[in-house]
Design an enzyme around this catalytic site. Structure first.
Site, short mmCIF file in Angstrom:
data_model
loop_
_atom_site.label_atom_id
_atom_site.label_comp_id
_atom_site.label_asym_id
_atom_site.label_seq_id
_atom_site.Cartn_x
_atom_site.Cartn_y
_atom_site.Cartn_z
N CYS A 407 79.50 50.81 40.55
CA CYS A 407 80.11 50.61 39.24
C CYS A 407 80.35 51.96 38.54
O CYS A 407 81.27 52.67 38.89
CB CYS A 407 79.27 49.66 38.39
SG CYS A 407 80.18 48.95 36.99
N HIS A 529 79.07 45.11 42.13
CA HIS A 529 77.61 45.27 42.19
C HIS A 529 77.07 44.53 43.41
O HIS A 529 76.57 43.40 43.30
CB HIS A 529 76.97 44.70 40.92
CG HIS A 529 77.18 45.54 39.70
ND1 HIS A 529 76.30 46.51 39.30
CD2 HIS A 529 78.19 45.55 38.80
CE1 HIS A 529 76.75 47.09 38.20
NE2 HIS A 529 77.90 46.53 37.87
N GLU A 531 74.40 44.83 44.99
CA GLU A 531 72.96 44.57 44.94
C GLU A 531 72.66 43.16 44.48
O GLU A 531 71.59 42.60 44.81
CB GLU A 531 72.26 45.58 44.02
CG GLU A 531 72.54 45.43 42.53
CD GLU A 531 73.77 46.17 42.04
OE1 GLU A 531 73.89 46.38 40.82
OE2 GLU A 531 74.63 46.52 42.88
#
Length: 603
Positions: A407, A529, A531
Site C-alpha cells: 500500500c 493488502h 497480508e
C-alpha cells in the site's frame, strides 16, 4: 439448529479472548463442524475504519469492504472462513438500525427503549448473521462463536450483556454455552483467584452463568490444581469446567492447550453436538485439519535457522497496528522452516532530522536496515516518516536486498524510483503535497472528499497480469501462474495513470496495482493488502516469496515451484467475480459534494 458459544471477559481487556474464541472454533472444526464467528465491539463507532492504529490496533478489511476489528482476522486465519462486515457488531451499527426503524415508523408509535428494542435488535442480528455460509460448503454453520469485547461491568457493554441473557432463553439451553475469560494474576509465586471470583459473581448477577472459565495466566506457569479447585468451589462450576491458558511459545499452540484439557469433550455434552448431522466427508476434513495444524506447531518447535526481517513502519509503538503483517510473515516462515525474527524500525528514525536530534536512535535504525535479510514497508496514512521509508526502499533496491512494499510502501517505492532513476527530485504524492508539480501518486477520482468512514477503495479486487509477466514474473508464479490475483484493498490514493508509461519505459515493470524489478533478487510492491488473506496453512504469495528470497534464491525457486503446483486462492469461488460486481457490493462510494481531501487521523 445453530449452536452458540459466547466468549466474554472479566478483570481486564486484552487478555486473549479473541485467540481463545478462535482456538475453540478451530477445535470444533477438527471435529467436523462448520463454524462461523461474530465479534461484538461496544464502542459507538459504526466500524473501526476511522480509528488510528495506535488507538485500537490494525483495521482489518474483509472481502465485502467491511473495516472491522482485528479479531475478525484471527477468526478468518484460524477457521479458514470468509466473513462479512455484518460479522462485526458495534453499538453504532445497532443504534443506527434501531433509529432508522423508528424513523420509518416500524415501532408503531411505541416508546423506543434499550429493552426491548435495542436488545431485540442485537439478538436478531446475531441470529441472522449466524446462518450465513462462510466456507466452501455453502451451507449454514453448525456453530457460531460470539465474542463480546471489553469486560463485564463496562457501562457500554450493558445492553449486549442483557441481550445475551435474553438470547440464552430464545435459543434454548442445549444451544447456548458461555466461556468466561478471566485473569489469574501471580503475586510472589501465588496464583490469586479473587479477581476471577469477583468477575464471575458480577456475571452471575447479570443473569449469565459461565459453563467454562478460562483462566488466563501471564507467564509460563500452568494453572495449579489447587487454584483450579478453589475457582471451582467459589464460582459454582465443576473442576472440569475450569481451564488454564498460560503463555505458550506461540499462539498457534493455544488450540492444542485447550484440547489437552478436554474442552471439546465438555462442549459435546453441554451442547448435545451428537444431535448435529456431521457427514463422513467433514469428519475426514476435520481430522486432516488437526493433523496439519499439529504438523505446523511441532515443526515450529524444531526450527534453528533464522530469517531476519526489518519492518520499516509508522506505528511501531503498538505492534498490533501490524497484526496481519506479522501473521503473514509467520505463516510464510512456517512454510520455509525458519525461525522468524522481526526488527522494528520507526521510519522517521531513518531521516536526517533524527541524525541531528537523536544520533543514537538514527544509527541504531540504520544498523538494523543495513543488516536486514529482507526489508518490508507496510501501509499507513499521512506524511510523517515517509522520507525514511523512501530511504529504506532505495537501500533495498540498490543493494539487492529482498523488498516488499504494501500500500503506502508500494506508493513510496514508485516515488523513490521517480526521484532516483527518472531524476525527478520533487516527485511526490498529492496526499502529502497537494500542489506538487510532479504527482506520481494521486487522489482516486471516485472517492469521497468529504467523508472518511467507509469511503476508500475497500474490499476484494482482481489484478490482471500482463502477458509479458508470464515468463519471468515472480508475482505471477507465486500466484500459481494464474492470469489474475485477488487481494483486498484499503486506500484513497493510487499511482498516477499519466506517469505509468514513463515508469515502464525506465525499467520498472508495472501494473496499476503491482510492481516488480526484473533484475533484482526480489523487489515487489502491491497496492493491495495481501497480508489480510494469509492463512497458517496457505501463506500469502507475496509474503511467501519475500520470506523465501530473504532465505536465499534456492529457497525462493523451491517455493515458486511449489506454488505453481499447489496454490489455491483463499477466497470462495462465488467471491471472485468481475470488478464491476465487486464495486457495487463493497463499501466504495462516489465523490460527494464539497472540497478538501480528508484522510484518517493516523499520522
Amino acid at each position: 439448529m445453530t449452536k452458540y458459544i459466547l466468549v466474554s471477559g472479566g478483570v481486564v481487556s486484552g487478555i486473549g479472548k479473541g485467540v481463545i474464541a478462535s482456538s475453540t472454533g478451530l477445535l470444533l472444526k477438527t471435529a467436523g463442524l462448520k463454524v462461523t464467528a461474530i465479534k461484538i465491539d461496544p464502542y459507538m463507532n459504526i466500524d473501526a475504519g476511522t480509528m488510528r492504529p495506535t488507538e485500537h490496533g490494525e483495521v482489518y478489511v474483509l472481502n465485502d469492504g467491511g473495516e472491522v476489528d482485528l479479531d475478525l482476522g484471527n477468526y478468518e486465519r484460524y477457521l479458514d472462513v470468509t466473513l462479512s462486515k455484518d460479522n462485526n457488531i458495534t453499538t453504532g451499527k445497532i443504534y443506527r438500525e434501531v433509529i432508522d426503524k423508528e424513523r420509518r415508523g416500524e415501532y408503531l408509535g411505541k416508546t423506543v427503549q434499550i429493552v426491548p428494542h435495542v436488545t431485540n435488535a442485537i439478538q436478531d442480528w446475531i441470529q441472522r448473521v449466524s446462518k450465513v455460509p462462510v466456507d466452501e460448503s455453502g451451507e449454514e454453520p453448525d456453530i457460531c462463536i460470539v465474542e463480546l469485547g471489553g469486560t463485564v461491568g463496562d457501562i457500554e457493554s450493558a445492553p449486549f450483556i442483557e441481550a445475551m441473557r435474553q438470547f440464552q432463553f430464545r435459543v434454548g439451553h442445549d444451544n447456548f454455552a458461555l466461556i468466561h475469560v478471566s485473569l489469574v494474576p501471580d503475586m510472589h509465586g501465588e496464583q490469586k483467584t479473587k479477581p476471577t471470583q469477583t468477575t464471575v459473581h458480577a456475571l452471575r448477577g447479570l443473569g449469565l452463568l459461565p459453563d467454562l472459565i478460562a483462566c488466563r495466566l501471564l507467564g509460563r506457569q500452568p494453572l495449579e490444581p489447587s487454584t483450579k479447585d478453589k475457582i471451582s468451589m467459589f464460582c459454582h462450576v465443576a473442576s472440569e469446567q475450569v481451564i488454564g491458558v498460560h503463555d505458550v511459545s506461540s499462539v498457534y499452540h493455544v488450540p492444542l492447550l485447550l484440547q489437552s484439557q478436554r474442552i471439546i469433550e465438555y462442549l459435546r455434552k453441554r451442547l448435545n453436538l451428537a444431535s448435529l448431522n456431521i457427514t463422513e466427508e467433514w469428519i475426514s476434513k476435520g481430522l486432516s485439519l488437526e493433523a496439519k495444524w499439529r504438523g505446523v506447531t511441532k515443526g515450529q518447535e524444531r526450527l534453528f535457522d533464522e530469517v531476519k526481517i526489518v519492518l520499516v513502519g509508522k506505528y511501531t509503538d503498538l505492534k498490533d497496528s501490524y497484526m496481519s503483517v506479522i501473521k503473514a510473515l509467520e505463516h510464510s516462515a512456517f512454510r520455509v522452516r525458519r525461525k522468524l525474527t522481526i526488527q522494528w524500525v520507526e521510519s522517521s528514525d531513518l531521516e536526517p532530522s533524527t541524525q541531528e536530534s537523536d544520533p543514537a536512535k538514527y544509527h541504531d535504525a540504520w544498523r538494523a536496515v543495513v543488516g536486514a535479510g529482507g526489508i518490508l514497508v507496510p501501509g499507513g496514512f499521512g506524511k510523517r516518516g515517509t522520507e525514511g521509508m523512501i530511504l529504506a526502499i532505495k537501500w533495498a533496491r540498490e543493494q539487492k536486498i529482498p523488498f516488499l512494499g504494501i500500500c503506502l510502501g508500494f506508493q513510496m517505492a514508485v516515488v523513490e524510483w521517480a526521484r532516483s532513476v527518472l531524476g525527478i527530485p520533487d516527485a511526490q504524492s498529492t496526499e502529502f503535497v497537494q500542489d506538487t508539480q510532479n504527482p506520481f501518486v494521486i487522489f482516486m477520482p471516485e472517492i469521497s472528499r468529504t467523508h472518511m468512514g467507509g469511503t476508500m477503495r475497500l474490499g476484494l479486487r482482481p489484478t490482471v497480469f500482463d502477458r509479458e509477466f508470464e515468463t519471468w514474473s515472480k508475482a505471477r508464479k507465486l500466484y500459481g501462474g494464474n492470469e489474475k490475483m485477488w487481494e483486498r484493498h484499503r486506500h484513497r490514493y493510487e499511482v498516477n495513470p499519466a506517469q505509468v508509461q514513463r515508469l515502464q519505459e525506465s525499467g520498472l515493470t508495472f501494473r496499476m496495482q503491482i510492481l516488480e524489478l526484473k533484475d533484482h533478487t526480489f523487489f515487489m510492491g502491491l497496492q493491495a493488502h495481501p497480508e489480510l488473506c494469509s492463512r497458517p496453512l496457505n501463506p500469502s504469495p507475496p509474503f511467501l516469496g519475500f520470506i523465501a528470497a530473504s532465505c536465499g534464491q534456492s529457497e525462493l525457486e523451491e517455493q515458486i515451484q511449489e506454488q505453481l503446483k499447489f496454490f489455491r486462492p483463499p477466497h470462495p469461488e462465488f467471491s471472485m467475480v468481475s470488478e464491476e460486481a465487486l464495486r457495487t457490493s463493497t463499501q466504495e462510494h462516489p465523490i460527494a459534494n464539497g472540497v478538501g481531501t480528508m484522510t484518517p487521523p493516523t499520522d
